[in-house]
Design an enzyme around this catalytic site. Structure first.
Site, PDB file in Angstrom:
ATOM      1  N   LYS A  46       0.833  -1.063   0.100  1.00  0.00           N
ATOM      2  CA  LYS A  46      -0.040  -0.015   0.151  1.00  0.00           C
ATOM      3  C   LYS A  46       0.942   1.239  -0.108  1.00  0.00           C
ATOM      4  CE  LYS A  46      -4.018   2.214   2.430  1.00  0.00           C
ATOM      5  NZ  LYS A  46      -3.634   3.371   1.939  1.00  0.00           N
ATOM      6  N   ARG A 188     -16.931   1.604  -2.047  1.00  0.00           N
ATOM      7  CA  ARG A 188     -16.443   0.701  -1.109  1.00  0.00           C
ATOM      8  C   ARG A 188     -16.877  -0.647  -1.201  1.00  0.00           C
ATOM      9  NH1 ARG A 188     -13.092   2.628   2.301  1.00  0.00           N
ATOM     10  NH2 ARG A 188     -13.681   4.702   2.035  1.00  0.00           N
TER      11      ARG A 188
END
Length: 278
Positions: A46, A188
């Site tokens: 990430k 999401r």
């Protein structure tokens, strides 16, 4: 392929009908008890950068705001929708944010930036095929500042844990898990998960609380409010410069925390950064 989706996306931008909201996929939090079969996922680092969607014509943030790199930076990019992070190196988010937020780009500063591509969105295609597509595309581009984020596949949670520890010990923010067979969706989704050594969230700055002692005359804490209406103070995580020039009232900030107190407030909340779109 993604031509129809991309055409619609670009049309909405050009006509102003997109309402500054590009159709990006957002991550849920990884939970080992809920996501047991790690073999179903492709995993990558990430990157702690600025999320940047390449529309085929320009970079925009996930809030739909324009990013203004030099022309040479975008010249190699094709007329196709890509998703990724503008990034310099680990632990340099504040420096990167300053570079990216400048309306008139500084060529020398942008030479330190790379575009880390982690998706080539296509609603008809599972992620493992999208990964192969963006990997092939960026290999052909052969541009030193356009990078393909490498995805790994693990057979058990111990391998995932080892990779996670390797990344975070080197200063990485955490890892992302893409459900290999999932097609791209907007908003999401549990098809995209994030695993970090801490949790983070956003809140609105509503008050500056004055500092005391060595922080007299500077910021002591930010009083913030979440979308859920929770109000609390954040007094740690600031540099001396940020205490002298704190995020403005009305700004949106990101804070990190470790679970919740018995009163439902974030535990050990610490300032992380101001959201660059603001």
């Amino acid at each position: 392929m993604i031509k129809a989706t991309l055409f619609t996306f670009l049309t909405l931008i050009s006509t102003g009908l997109l309402a500054q909201l590009p159709p990006v996929q957002l991550a849920n939090v990884y939970d080992e008890t809920k996501h047991e079969d790690i073999r179903q996922y492709l995993v990558s680092e990430k990157y702690d950068g600025v999320r940047a969607i390449w529309t085929g014509k320009q970079f925009v943030t996930r809030q739909g705001n324009s990013i203004n790199p030099p022309d040479w930076f975008t010249a190699p990019l094709p007329d196709i929708w890509l998703d990724g992070e503008l990034w310099t190196k680990r632990g340099q988010f504040s420096v990167l944010s300053g570079i990216v937020r400048t309306k008139i780009p500084n060529d020398l500063q942008w030479q330190t930036v790379t575009y880390q591509v982690f998706d080539m969105p296509d609603t008809s295609m599972p992620f493992h095929r999208r990964y192969q597509n963006y990997l092939s595309l960026i290999t052909k581009l052969n541009s030193p500042h356009i990078k393909a984020v490498k995805q790994y596949q693990f057979s058990d949670n111990q391998q995932l844990s080892n990779y996670f520890n390797q990344v975070t010990k080197q200063g990485g923010e955490g890892v992302m898990l893409h459900l290999a067979e999932a097609k791209h969706t907007t908003g999401r989704s549990s098809a995209l998960l994030k695993l970090k050594p801490y949790l983070d969230a956003e809140a609105l700055v509503i008050e500056h609380l004055p500092g005391k002692g060595k922080y007299a005359g500077m910021l002591g804490a930010l009083k913030v409010q979440t979308k859920q209406g929770l109000t609390f103070s954040i007094g740690t995580g600031f540099s001396d410069k940020e205490r002298k020039y704190p995020p403005a009232i009305g700004a949106t900030i990101t804070y990190r925390y470790h679970g919740y107190t018995k009163n439902g407030l974030p535990r050990f909340a610490s300032f992380l950064r101001e959201r660059p779109e603001k």
